[in-house]
Design a protein around this motif. Structure first.
Motif, PDB file in Angstrom:
ATOM      1  N   GLN A 156      -5.329 -49.757 -33.037  1.00  0.00           N
ATOM      2  CA  GLN A 156      -5.048 -48.743 -34.049  1.00  0.00           C
ATOM      3  C   GLN A 156      -5.442 -47.351 -33.529  1.00  0.00           C
ATOM      4  O   GLN A 156      -4.700 -46.387 -33.705  1.00  0.00           O
ATOM      5  N   GLN A 180      -2.879 -46.314 -30.984  1.00  0.00           N
ATOM      6  CA  GLN A 180      -1.617 -45.948 -31.654  1.00  0.00           C
ATOM      7  C   GLN A 180      -1.721 -44.551 -32.274  1.00  0.00           C
ATOM      8  O   GLN A 180      -0.786 -43.754 -32.180  1.00  0.00           O
ATOM      9  N   ARG A 181      -2.855 -44.250 -32.893  1.00  0.00           N
ATOM     10  CA  ARG A 181      -3.054 -42.909 -33.469  1.00  0.00           C
ATOM     11  C   ARG A 181      -3.064 -41.853 -32.374  1.00  0.00           C
ATOM     12  O   ARG A 181      -2.482 -40.783 -32.532  1.00  0.00           O
ATOM     13  N   ARG A 182      -3.748 -42.140 -31.299  1.00  0.00           N
ATOM     14  CA  ARG A 182      -3.802 -41.193 -30.183  1.00  0.00           C
ATOM     15  C   ARG A 182      -2.396 -40.916 -29.665  1.00  0.00           C
ATOM     16  O   ARG A 182      -2.024 -39.774 -29.426  1.00  0.00           O
ATOM     17  N   GLN A 183      -1.604 -41.976 -29.486  1.00  0.00           N
ATOM     18  CA  GLN A 183      -0.227 -41.808 -29.017  1.00  0.00           C
ATOM     19  C   GLN A 183       0.619 -41.035 -30.019  1.00  0.00           C
ATOM     20  O   GLN A 183       1.458 -40.212 -29.640  1.00  0.00           O
ATOM     21  N   LEU A 184       0.400 -41.279 -31.304  1.00  0.00           N
ATOM     22  CA  LEU A 184       1.117 -40.555 -32.354  1.00  0.00           C
ATOM     23  C   LEU A 184       0.799 -39.059 -32.298  1.00  0.00           C
ATOM     24  O   LEU A 184       1.689 -38.215 -32.406  1.00  0.00           O
ATOM     25  N   ILE A 185      -0.452 -38.736 -32.080  1.00  0.00           N
ATOM     26  CA  ILE A 185      -0.863 -37.330 -31.954  1.00  0.00           C
ATOM     27  C   ILE A 185      -0.207 -36.707 -30.722  1.00  0.00           C
ATOM     28  O   ILE A 185       0.335 -35.588 -30.798  1.00  0.00           O
ATOM     29  N   GLN A 193       2.532 -37.577 -29.210  1.00  0.00           N
ATOM     30  CA  GLN A 193       3.978 -37.439 -29.446  1.00  0.00           C
ATOM     31  C   GLN A 193       4.266 -36.263 -30.372  1.00  0.00           C
ATOM     32  O   GLN A 193       5.156 -35.458 -30.101  1.00  0.00           O
ATOM     33  N   ALA A 194       3.512 -36.157 -31.453  1.00  0.00           N
ATOM     34  CA  ALA A 194       3.715 -35.051 -32.399  1.00  0.00           C
ATOM     35  C   ALA A 194       3.460 -33.710 -31.722  1.00  0.00           C
ATOM     36  O   ALA A 194       4.238 -32.754 -31.882  1.00  0.00           O
ATOM     37  N   ALA A 225       1.754 -35.488 -37.371  1.00  0.00           N
ATOM     38  CA  ALA A 225       1.201 -36.823 -37.104  1.00  0.00           C
ATOM     39  C   ALA A 225       0.803 -37.534 -38.394  1.00  0.00           C
ATOM     40  O   ALA A 225       0.321 -38.666 -38.352  1.00  0.00           O
ATOM     41  N   ASN A 226       0.971 -36.847 -39.517  1.00  0.00           N
ATOM     42  CA  ASN A 226       0.669 -37.410 -40.838  1.00  0.00           C
ATOM     43  C   ASN A 226      -0.794 -37.855 -40.940  1.00  0.00           C
ATOM     44  O   ASN A 226      -1.095 -38.967 -41.352  1.00  0.00           O
TER      45      ASN A 226
END
Length: 191
Positions: A7, A10-15, A17-18, A40-41
């Motif tokens: 998790q 995944q958050r790190r990757q989401l950040i 990407q955003a 990144a919501n």
């Protein structure tokens, strides 16, 4: 990796990407940390848990891009022209399969023009220019073998690498655009 670690990753990757999307669309200076958190919501507090500043986030993206640029141009038993063919096919396959990779080309190019970057990041960005330098002896060898066209080896390397750069940038910004065939790019070099 346990589910909590997954998790977090995944958050790190989401950040990442955003931030990458915003940096290539708005530029580094116009992108605010609040914009990245919103894209990144997540809250800014949670974002700061992963990256202490916009600068550190940008630096992380530059490090990722710089690592990808450290490719070696020697393949056992391959002719110089085939090495360029393999590299082109690999880059096209990567940018078609992974939009993040195509966007990294845009980020790395844009970062080359920022005067405000710390010197260690500028050194990482210099790796892009080493690809041209690494290509020159390979082009000279291909010319000697009569498989690469005559001409200034540095100019040919510049034409080759900048063609790849431009294509990757176009695909990053226009994801539905078709990717050219590798042999079209190799025609720049082929005798």
């Amino acid at each position: 990796m346990n589910s909590r670690q997954q998790q977090k990753e995944q958050r790190r990757q989401l950040i990442l990407q955003a931030a990458l999307d915003l940096f290539i669309r708005k530029g580094y200076g116009e992108t605010k940390i609040a914009d990245i958190a919103k894209a990144a919501n997540m809250s800014m507090g949670l974002l700061f848990h992963y990256f202490e500043s916009k600068e550190k986030l940008y630096e992380t993206l530059i490090r990722i891009g710089s690592e990808k640029l450290k490719m070696e141009l020697n393949f056992a038993e391959a002719s110089p022209l085939m090495i360029f063919q393999y590299v082109t096919e690999d880059i096209f396959q990567t940018i078609n399969a992974n939009p993040f990779a195509a966007k990294m080309f845009v980020l790395m190019e844009n970062a080359q023009h920022l005067d405000t970057l710390p010197s260690d990041i500028k050194e990482m960005l210099a790796e892009a220019n080493t690809l041209i330098a690494k290509s020159i002896p390979l082009i000279e060898e291909g010319q000697r073998l009569n498989e690469i066209r005559e001409g200034n080896p540095q100019a040919l390397a510049i034409a080759f690498w900048n063609s790849l750069q431009g294509i990757a940038q176009h695909i990053a910004l226009q994801p539905n655009a078709p990717c050219p065939k590798a042999e079209w790019i190799i025609a720049i070099l082929k005798k």
